[in-house]
Design a protein around this motif. Structure first.
Motif, PDB file in Angstrom:
ATOM      1  N   SER A 219      -3.168  -3.654   5.267  1.00  0.00           N
ATOM      2  CA  SER A 219      -2.114  -2.647   5.462  1.00  0.00           C
ATOM      3  C   SER A 219      -1.149  -3.092   6.546  1.00  0.00           C
ATOM      4  O   SER A 219       0.074  -3.046   6.392  1.00  0.00           O
ATOM      5  CB  SER A 219      -2.726  -1.312   5.895  1.00  0.00           C
ATOM      6  OG  SER A 219      -2.949  -0.489   4.797  1.00  0.00           O
ATOM      7  N   LEU A 220      -1.746  -3.500   7.645  1.00  0.00           N
ATOM      8  CA  LEU A 220      -0.963  -3.917   8.791  1.00  0.00           C
ATOM      9  C   LEU A 220      -0.145  -5.158   8.453  1.00  0.00           C
ATOM     10  O   LEU A 220       1.043  -5.257   8.768  1.00  0.00           O
ATOM     11  CB  LEU A 220      -1.940  -4.209   9.934  1.00  0.00           C
ATOM     12  CG  LEU A 220      -1.394  -4.244  11.332  1.00  0.00           C
ATOM     13  CD1 LEU A 220      -0.601  -2.990  11.599  1.00  0.00           C
ATOM     14  CD2 LEU A 220      -2.554  -4.351  12.314  1.00  0.00           C
ATOM     15  N   ALA A 221      -0.803  -6.112   7.787  1.00  0.00           N
ATOM     16  CA  ALA A 221      -0.123  -7.349   7.409  1.00  0.00           C
ATOM     17  C   ALA A 221       1.089  -7.045   6.541  1.00  0.00           C
ATOM     18  O   ALA A 221       2.195  -7.549   6.766  1.00  0.00           O
ATOM     19  CB  ALA A 221      -1.092  -8.260   6.660  1.00  0.00           C
ATOM     20  N   LEU A 246       1.411  -7.317  -2.065  1.00  0.00           N
ATOM     21  CA  LEU A 246       0.783  -5.999  -2.082  1.00  0.00           C
ATOM     22  C   LEU A 246       0.972  -5.269  -3.416  1.00  0.00           C
ATOM     23  O   LEU A 246       0.068  -4.630  -3.925  1.00  0.00           O
ATOM     24  CB  LEU A 246       1.355  -5.149  -0.945  1.00  0.00           C
ATOM     25  CG  LEU A 246       0.421  -4.853   0.199  1.00  0.00           C
ATOM     26  CD1 LEU A 246      -0.652  -3.863  -0.248  1.00  0.00           C
ATOM     27  CD2 LEU A 246      -0.251  -6.132   0.689  1.00  0.00           C
ATOM     28  N   ARG A 247       2.160  -5.359  -3.942  1.00  0.00           N
ATOM     29  CA  ARG A 247       2.439  -4.627  -5.182  1.00  0.00           C
ATOM     30  C   ARG A 247       1.823  -5.323  -6.377  1.00  0.00           C
ATOM     31  O   ARG A 247       1.485  -4.702  -7.369  1.00  0.00           O
ATOM     32  CB  ARG A 247       3.955  -4.506  -5.404  1.00  0.00           C
ATOM     33  CG  ARG A 247       4.673  -3.637  -4.427  1.00  0.00           C
ATOM     34  CD  ARG A 247       4.428  -2.153  -4.680  1.00  0.00           C
ATOM     35  NE  ARG A 247       4.461  -1.446  -3.412  1.00  0.00           N
ATOM     36  CZ  ARG A 247       3.390  -0.949  -2.804  1.00  0.00           C
ATOM     37  NH1 ARG A 247       2.202  -1.044  -3.346  1.00  0.00           N
ATOM     38  NH2 ARG A 247       3.493  -0.346  -1.646  1.00  0.00           N
ATOM     39  N   ASN A 248       1.725  -6.626  -6.290  1.00  0.00           N
ATOM     40  CA  ASN A 248       1.335  -7.395  -7.453  1.00  0.00           C
ATOM     41  C   ASN A 248       0.332  -8.478  -7.052  1.00  0.00           C
ATOM     42  O   ASN A 248       0.589  -9.660  -7.236  1.00  0.00           O
ATOM     43  CB  ASN A 248       2.621  -8.021  -8.034  1.00  0.00           C
ATOM     44  CG  ASN A 248       2.372  -8.603  -9.405  1.00  0.00           C
ATOM     45  OD1 ASN A 248       1.343  -8.336 -10.020  1.00  0.00           O
ATOM     46  ND2 ASN A 248       3.309  -9.424  -9.861  1.00  0.00           N
ATOM     47  N   PRO A 249      -0.807  -8.054  -6.488  1.00  0.00           N
ATOM     48  CA  PRO A 249      -1.767  -9.064  -6.016  1.00  0.00           C
ATOM     49  C   PRO A 249      -2.274  -9.904  -7.176  1.00  0.00           C
ATOM     50  O   PRO A 249      -2.690  -9.352  -8.198  1.00  0.00           O
ATOM     51  CB  PRO A 249      -2.882  -8.230  -5.387  1.00  0.00           C
ATOM     52  CG  PRO A 249      -2.763  -6.882  -6.017  1.00  0.00           C
ATOM     53  CD  PRO A 249      -1.310  -6.680  -6.328  1.00  0.00           C
ATOM     54  N   ALA A 250      -2.217 -11.221  -7.021  1.00  0.00           N
ATOM     55  CA  ALA A 250      -2.521 -12.098  -8.148  1.00  0.00           C
ATOM     56  C   ALA A 250      -3.915 -12.699  -8.051  1.00  0.00           C
ATOM     57  O   ALA A 250      -4.447 -13.190  -9.029  1.00  0.00           O
ATOM     58  CB  ALA A 250      -1.475 -13.204  -8.229  1.00  0.00           C
ATOM     59  N   HIS A 251      -4.520 -12.663  -6.866  1.00  0.00           N
ATOM     60  CA  HIS A 251      -5.848 -13.267  -6.722  1.00  0.00           C
ATOM     61  C   HIS A 251      -6.902 -12.159  -6.682  1.00  0.00           C
ATOM     62  O   HIS A 251      -6.695 -11.130  -6.032  1.00  0.00           O
ATOM     63  CB  HIS A 251      -5.919 -14.091  -5.435  1.00  0.00           C
ATOM     64  CG  HIS A 251      -7.071 -15.042  -5.422  1.00  0.00           C
ATOM     65  ND1 HIS A 251      -8.365 -14.638  -5.148  1.00  0.00           N
ATOM     66  CD2 HIS A 251      -7.132 -16.375  -5.675  1.00  0.00           C
ATOM     67  CE1 HIS A 251      -9.173 -15.689  -5.216  1.00  0.00           C
ATOM     68  NE2 HIS A 251      -8.451 -16.758  -5.537  1.00  0.00           N
ATOM     69  N   PRO A 262      -9.369   1.833   2.878  1.00  0.00           N
ATOM     70  CA  PRO A 262      -9.350   3.286   2.814  1.00  0.00           C
ATOM     71  C   PRO A 262      -7.946   3.792   3.159  1.00  0.00           C
ATOM     72  O   PRO A 262      -7.187   3.118   3.845  1.00  0.00           O
ATOM     73  CB  PRO A 262     -10.360   3.714   3.881  1.00  0.00           C
ATOM     74  CG  PRO A 262     -10.497   2.562   4.790  1.00  0.00           C
ATOM     75  CD  PRO A 262     -10.037   1.330   4.077  1.00  0.00           C
ATOM     76  N   SER A 263      -7.602   4.968   2.651  1.00  0.00           N
ATOM     77  CA  SER A 263      -6.273   5.511   2.886  1.00  0.00           C
ATOM     78  C   SER A 263      -6.381   6.973   3.290  1.00  0.00           C
ATOM     79  O   SER A 263      -7.246   7.691   2.808  1.00  0.00           O
ATOM     80  CB  SER A 263      -5.447   5.374   1.611  1.00  0.00           C
ATOM     81  OG  SER A 263      -4.308   6.190   1.679  1.00  0.00           O
ATOM     82  N   THR A 264      -5.503   7.396   4.182  1.00  0.00           N
ATOM     83  CA  THR A 264      -5.512   8.804   4.577  1.00  0.00           C
ATOM     84  C   THR A 264      -4.665   9.633   3.622  1.00  0.00           C
ATOM     85  O   THR A 264      -4.601  10.846   3.746  1.00  0.00           O
ATOM     86  CB  THR A 264      -4.960   8.999   5.994  1.00  0.00           C
ATOM     87  OG1 THR A 264      -3.692   8.356   6.078  1.00  0.00           O
ATOM     88  CG2 THR A 264      -5.886   8.446   7.027  1.00  0.00           C
TER      89      THR A 264
ATOM     90  N   ALA B 278      -0.923   0.768   3.343  1.00  0.00           N
ATOM     91  CA  ALA B 278      -0.447  -0.015   2.200  1.00  0.00           C
ATOM     92  C   ALA B 278      -0.735   0.688   0.882  1.00  0.00           C
ATOM     93  O   ALA B 278       0.064   0.638  -0.040  1.00  0.00           O
ATOM     94  CB  ALA B 278      -1.111  -1.395   2.210  1.00  0.00           C
ATOM     95  N   ARG B 279      -1.885   1.364   0.809  1.00  0.00           N
ATOM     96  CA  ARG B 279      -2.237   2.053  -0.432  1.00  0.00           C
ATOM     97  C   ARG B 279      -1.228   3.144  -0.759  1.00  0.00           C
ATOM     98  O   ARG B 279      -0.898   3.382  -1.909  1.00  0.00           O
ATOM     99  CB  ARG B 279      -3.641   2.665  -0.329  1.00  0.00           C
ATOM    100  CG  ARG B 279      -4.751   1.667  -0.160  1.00  0.00           C
ATOM    101  CD  ARG B 279      -5.296   1.133  -1.481  1.00  0.00           C
ATOM    102  NE  ARG B 279      -5.788   2.151  -2.389  1.00  0.00           N
ATOM    103  CZ  ARG B 279      -6.933   2.816  -2.267  1.00  0.00           C
ATOM    104  NH1 ARG B 279      -7.726   2.553  -1.255  1.00  0.00           N
ATOM    105  NH2 ARG B 279      -7.292   3.702  -3.154  1.00  0.00           N
ATOM    106  N   ALA B 280      -0.749   3.830   0.289  1.00  0.00           N
ATOM    107  CA  ALA B 280       0.205   4.902   0.070  1.00  0.00           C
ATOM    108  C   ALA B 280       1.646   4.392   0.150  1.00  0.00           C
ATOM    109  O   ALA B 280       2.588   5.160   0.004  1.00  0.00           O
ATOM    110  CB  ALA B 280      -0.015   6.014   1.094  1.00  0.00           C
TER     111      ALA B 280
END
Lengths: 332, 359, 313
Positions: A219-221, A246-251, A262-264, B278-280
């Motif tokens: 996330s931070l990256a 992030l949007r299109n991770p290929a690996h 995890p996400s809040t 990033a998820r959101a």
């Protein structure tokens, strides 16, 4: 590895150029080694890593513990020598201290409890024979105001966030063009992190400092960097513009990292582990390093190391080391 | 998914316990420490918290918020200079705090903890299977053979591979050690499991694995889970309810869904917005200036007032009352009027924001 | 030398509110350490100004009392075989014993600390070599070495030299103790240095280009200073004991009697068989009390340091 020229940089050589860097730790089994679970044979910490950082760019190196990210930071900083490969900053070897600064993970360990903050910041200036007036300007640049009040204080009186500011001031004193930050906010409280991230961006904007931001936090990256480089078992498995990766991770590994975050956000799906087991200690699998944890691995994955190639459907500079990248199902 | 272990798991309540009382209930707990210079520091200042079977409650806060002191108080593991000044901790109605309370010495039968540093918590010279078996033998009085068998079963259940049963702690990976710790914690068939930053030292993929395991164990064993962490995202992922601590007090609590979608307390808002997501797809972070207060020199009034963009004169003078405006939903903030019994409308605290990655 | 170093140390500690200050405060909170510090302070006082306390040192010619008088109102500690007041002798002996103890401890700390820090920081072959030398000194019996070295050193220094009002004979003893007891200090300092070397702040100092000698001066030494103080106080106790033994067997200076010299005199005057217990008791108790007090202080600092490290980690 030719980078796409950036809008605000020239198409000339990158600020930091890392080519084919490999590091193998020798087998030395002391009691400390036994406790740290380091096996007896040499451990490949980095295997032929290429990396560029352009002037004023923030590049994030993402990896779990054991990925070799800290070794990479130390090689670039000149703290350890690479067995093979080249590290150049502005075309010079890694001993050009003045253009590379370093911020360590633990601000409590980086400051000597017995020395004042002014002495810490001045240390590099003194060693390099530079004028001492940069102590105040560096403290000010790290937003430790008023600088004069901080010079005579000792680390004990400071919070973790303030300590990390001092460490950054110490790096700034030598007027670096590139600062390597090894997990600079992972030891800090959540509310302190934002302040340090703000400072990092500010220094990039105002002073044009490039950052090599090393983190385990995808996330931070993604949020702070222009480009993301994903490291697994000492090798780059995916790289590209932060948004693309992030949007299109290929690996599959990048996908697993993302799924495990995890996400809040109340709308976000709950985390799940897409990869089995943990990063292996010592024995690197043949062929693709990730194959023994990968849900998509096939027999061919064991045959040879997959080269870093343009990601299928990816944008410019988005590259991945996976022979099955084109066949992966869309990410839910 | 194995349910055999869950079926075995018939708990007997300790004498005097009341099955109708809450599983674990903390009320008005206040804990203070005597500093070496004689001053007293209040680390936990009148908190209420409860957990029901199969429920997961998150206790969130930064370092110094007092969240780990709460664990110490529950388990009777406070440092020698620490003292419970007021309040109660009850397990099924039985007092855990009072001197001579019947459960005081045997609370570990009912409540287990998994800590962060598993390399320290496991004995480095004893095989993991023997450590689990030893716990079962000593605490439940089982014979060595039965204990070994149960240990094998338990370790299998937490996902330690068969061939690693006889490994020493240092031969296990970080995630496996945390699994082994969980097996030790579950060895006494506790009713309550406390995770004190149980995944903080782990990598994100391994963290997801351990969280999945904790969640499965909670459901299978009907455990009341208290998850203590600084990472709100972990709580969002795992818990039904959440309590946010700041400087020893719970500033806001309620269901995760309610609190995380409409945070009211300015501190909750700051914490939720402090990290990019990033998820959101959220790059903008809230910048909370200043730093947590020195617990031995707390500001008067609301402890958060000096850092709060909404604070006014009253916040700096009077303690905000904690008001329960709905069942088990509380808020301690002067800026909300809570008289009419309706959930107050969230006020967006104007924190400076920072959009990361903006050129 | 050691006095000026400790003054310097305490002013720096005050300026910084550092760990050393905290240790000093914690030390005063322990009753055993408090008593020990009081005893050592009293002894230091008598060592600094013996004349004001008991008048000038009595000699065979200035002695006024009868020989071997038991303790009484006029002679609290009794008198010796030459009629000298034992209180006078013991108080004057404190100066010699303490100065010899402090000077030898200073030599021990400088050699042991220096070698320990260099060996620990440089590591590798330098470390191996220095530690083998230290091992050699560690197994050499101090006392036997002192017996051999004392006359040799006296030859080398000459009889007329005088430092800090101390005559050659005693300087020899100082040098002998100093050169034979540094190795355990070196071992302690080396192990501390080894762990400091791995700390991030040392690594970062290397990164910005600080030279090894500067790193030792800036980062290693300040962080082992308190350990050195603790060790130094224990070394003082050991040195006083060795000095007493050497003086007892006659290697001391008869014109500057230390507690050991008085004990030696008592022995040759056949005090035990004459029942003159006070002749032995006065210097004997002085040695015992001093050594125990120093050991208590040193161990207390050591314990507090241990706890301090635990708290910080």
């Amino acid at each position: 590895m030719s980078e796409q020229p950036r809008a605000n940089t020239s198409a000339s050589a990158p600020l930091l150029r890392v080519r084919g860097v490999s590091v193998t730790y020798a087998a030395q089994r002391s009691i400390a080694d036994l406790l740290a679970r380091r096996p007896a044979n040499g451990i490949v910490a980095l295997d032929s890593v290429d990396l560029d950082v352009n002037a004023g760019e923030i590049v994030a190196v993402v990896g779990e513990s054991g990925s070799g990210k800290t070794t990479l930071a130390r090689v670039i900083a000149g703290l350890i020598d690479a067995d093979e490969g080249v590290v150049e900053v502005e075309g010079e070897g890694p001993n050009d201290w003045r253009s590379v600064g370093m911020v360590f993970q633990d601000p409590y360990e980086t400051l000597d409890p017995k020395r004042t903050l002014g002495e810490f910041v001045a240390e590099g200036l003194e060693a390099q024979g530079l004028p001492m007036d940069r102590v105040n300007t560096s403290l000010e640049a790290a937003e430790l105001l008023p600088a004069a009040a901080f010079r005579d204080r000792v680390p004990e009186e400071l919070s973790g966030g303030q300590r990390q500011r001092v460490v950054i001031a110490g790096a700034l004193a030598l007027n670096p063009k590139l600062v390597i930050a090894d997990e600079p906010v992972s030891m800090l409280d959540v509310s302190m992190r934002a302040q340090i991230l703000k400072l990092i961006e500010q220094l990039r904007r105002d002073q044009g400092i490039a950052w090599l931001f090393i983190t385990h936090d995808l996330s931070l990256a993604w949020a702070i960097s222009d480009r993301v480089v994903v490291l697994y078992l000492g090798a780059v498995v995916e790289e590209g513009a932060a948004e693309q990766v992030l949007r299109n991770p290929a690996h599959p590994y990048t996908r697993a990292l993302l799924a495990a975050l995890p996400s809040t956000d109340p709308g976000a799906a709950s985390t799940h582990s897409l990869a089995a087991g943990e990063i292996p200690q010592g024995d690197t699998p043949s062929g693709c390093r990730f194959r023994n944890r990968c849900a998509h691995a096939v027999e061919a994955c064991a045959n040879k190391r997959p080269p870093l190639e343009a990601a299928p459907g990816g944008g410019a500079g988005h590259r991945v080391a996976c022979i099955r990248a084109a066949e992966l199902p869309p990410l839910s | 998914m194995s349910t055999a272990a869950g079926a075995d798991h018939v708990r007997q309540l300790p004498a005097g316990a009341d099955a109708a009382s809450p599983l674990l209930e903390i009320s008005g707990l206040r804990v203070s420490f005597t500093l070496s210079d004689g001053r007293r520091l209040t680390a936990v200042d009148g908190i209420n918290l409860s957990v029901a079977p199969s429920e997961a409650v998150g206790l969130a806060g930064e370092s110094g918020s007092g969240k780990s002191t709460v664990v110490g108080a529950i388990m009777g593991l406070l440092a020698p200079n620490g003292r419970i000044d007021a309040g109660n901790i009850r397990y099924r109605g039985l007092d855990l705090v009072a001197k001579g309370a019947p459960l005081r010495r045997t609370r570990w039968r009912e409540i287990a903890v998994v800590f962060q540093g598993s390399l320290v918590a496991l004995n480095p010279v004893i095989k993991v299977r023997d450590q689990v078996a030893e716990a079962i033998e000593l605490r439940l009085g089982e014979s060595a053979e039965v204990a070994q068998e149960k240990a094998k079963h338990l370790l299998h259940d937490v996902g330690i591979p068969e061939k690693r049963l006889n490994a020493y702690p240092h031969q296990l990976s970080g995630g496996q050690r945390q699994r082994a710790m969980l097996a030790v914690a579950l060895s006494c068939s506790p009713a309550v499991l406390i995770g004190d930053e149980p995944t903080t030292a782990l990598d994100v993929i391994v963290q997801a694995q351990i969280l999945e395991l904790l969640d499965r164990m909670r459901q299978e064993y009907g455990l009341g889970l208290i998850l203590i962490t600084h990472d709100l995202a972990v709580i969002a992922d795992m818990c039904d309810r959440v309590a946010i601590m700041y400087a020893g007090r719970i500033v806001e609590s309620g269901s995760v869904k309610e609190i995380f979608s409409a945070p009211r307390h300015p501190y909750t808002q700051a914490l939720l917005g402090a990290a990019p997501d990033a998820r959101a797809g959220r790059r903008t972070i809230k910048v909370l200036e200043g730093h947590p207060p020195d617990l031995s020199a707390l500001p008067p009034g609301c402890h958060f007032a000096p850092r709060c963009p909404l604070a006014d004169a009253r916040c700096r003078e009077e303690d905000p009352p904690t008001i329960e405006y709905a069942d088990r939903v509380t808020l301690a903030c002067h800026r909300y009027s809570l008289g009419d019994g309706k959930p107050p409308t969230p006020i967006d605290a104007p924190y400076p924001t920072l959009e990361l990655g903006k050129r | 030398m050691s006095a000026s170093a400790s003054v310097n140390l305490s002013t720096r500690i005050r300026k910084r509110v550092s760990g050393g200050n905290r240790i000093a405060l914690l030390l005063l909170r322990r009753w055993d350490a408090r008593i020990a510090i009081m005893i050592v302070s009293l002894l230091t006082l008598s060592g600094v100004a013996p004349e004001t306390l008991v008048g000038p040192l009595q000699t065979a010619t200035t002695a006024t009392a009868d020989a071997l008088l038991p303790p009484s109102g006029t002679h609290l500690f009794g008198t010796d075989d030459l009629g000298r007041d034992l209180l006078n002798l013991t108080v004057h002996g404190a100066r010699i014993s303490l100065v010899v103890g402090a000077l030898s401890a200073a030599i021990t700390l400088v050699i042991g600390g220096g070698i320990g820090m260099i060996a620990g920081y440089r590591g590798g072959r330098v470390d191996a070599l220095l530690m083998r030398v230290a091992d050699t000194f560690l197994i050499l019996p101090t006392f036997v070495l002192a017996l051999i070295l004392a006359p040799i050193l006296r030859e080398l220094i000459g009889d007329q030299t005088e430092i800090f009002g101390i005559r050659t004979t005693l300087l020899t003893i100082v040098a002998v103790i100093g050169f034979t007891s540094w190795s355990s200090t070196a071992r302690i300092v080396r192990s501390q240095t080894l762990s400091l070397r791995e700390r991030t702040f040392v690594e970062r100092a290397r990164l910005v280009g600080l030279s090894p000698m500067r790193i030792i001066a800036r980062h290693i030494f300040p962080n082992i200073r308190t350990v050195l103080v603790a060790n130094g106080i224990v070394v003082i106790a050991g040195s006083i004991l060795t000095e007493s033994t050497l003086s007892f067997i006659g290697l001391g200076d008869p014109f500057q009697p230390s507690w050991g010299t008085i004990l030696g005199n008592a022995q040759s005057a056949a005090a035990p068989s004459l029942g003159a217990w006070w002749f032995i008791a006065a210097p004997g108790c002085a040695i015992l009390i001093t050594v125990v007090a120093c050991t208590i202080i040193g161990n207390a600092i050591d314990e507090l340091l241990d706890r301090d490290v635990r708290v910080q980690r």
